[in-house]
Enzyme design. Sequence first.
Site, mmCIF file in Angstrom:
data_model
loop_
_atom_site.group_PDB
_atom_site.id
_atom_site.type_symbol
_atom_site.label_atom_id
_atom_site.label_comp_id
_atom_site.label_asym_id
_atom_site.label_seq_id
_atom_site.Cartn_x
_atom_site.Cartn_y
_atom_site.Cartn_z
ATOM 1 N N ASP A 143 31.165 37.029 50.656
ATOM 2 C CA ASP A 143 32.330 36.840 51.526
ATOM 3 C C ASP A 143 31.939 37.028 52.986
ATOM 4 O OD1 ASP A 143 33.833 36.558 49.233
ATOM 5 O OD2 ASP A 143 34.511 38.651 49.222
HETATM 6 N N1 URA Z 1 32.384 40.434 45.236
HETATM 7 C C1 URA Z 1 33.254 40.313 46.268
HETATM 8 O O1 URA Z 1 34.416 40.643 46.142
HETATM 9 N N2 URA Z 1 32.802 39.811 47.423
HETATM 10 C C2 URA Z 1 31.510 39.438 47.636
HETATM 11 O O2 URA Z 1 31.151 39.007 48.741
HETATM 12 C C3 URA Z 1 30.625 39.581 46.551
HETATM 13 C C4 URA Z 1 31.085 40.081 45.360
#
Ligand code: URA
Length: 247
Positions: free
Chosen positions: A102
């Site tokens: 993310d």
């Molecule tokens: N899980 C999440 O919620 N975000 C990420 O970036 C990676 C794994």
Amino acid sequence: MRLDRYLAQSGERTRSEAARLLRSGAVRVNGEPVRDGGFHLKPDDRVELMGQAVEEKRYQYLMLHKPAGLLTAARDSRAPTVMQLLPESCARRKVLPVGRLDKDTTGLLLFTNDGELAHRLLSPKRHVWKTYEATVTGRLTAADEEAFARGITLSDFTALPARMEILSAGEDESRARVQVREGKFHQIKRMFGALGHEVTALSRLTFGALRLPAELPPGQYRELTEEELSALREEAGLTESERNEDA
Ligand code: URA
């Protein structure tokens, strides 16, 4: 292959940089100076740049310490992406992120143009383990650890059993190390969310056999070592004969 393309692919340079090197007379093929970028190389031709042999590197394998604030995408018209931290040649050579983190997640992100390896590492069948460190709101308890171990049910799927180890637990905030074998969208955030904890910081420490090196600061990348690459290939179930060996 054309000589200018070969020179561009073998290093982190554009076709115009390769053309400039050619014009300067720094390039020799089988000992003879060649200035024409359109020169066609035969398989056994030996290319030298300023007296040093130039090897074509078809496949590249990089790890980036992703900082917060960048999208994991090959390109985006509105927001900066992780590609801006890598040499310009990566986009041209399709050296792309394997999976995604993310925008606000930091940590280990692998890049390659070895499509077979990337595909296998991401395959839901393979269940490659990933480790994250998360800061969450509220106090984590042993019951939360047990919920991760059982497999947390979300609105659209039940997560595979995962490991969650509490690193610190306070009334307002806790920290935990989490290991999951899946890579669904917002998975860690959703798993904690289902237990009533909001993730306020998330960082990935490992991806399969790869571990984020302590000496790699956020925003920096480096090539994988031979050992890291062979461990990843093994994890991906690539046999000797299937491997892209000209890395
Ligand atoms: N899980 C999440 O919620 N975000 C990420 O970036 C990676 C794994």
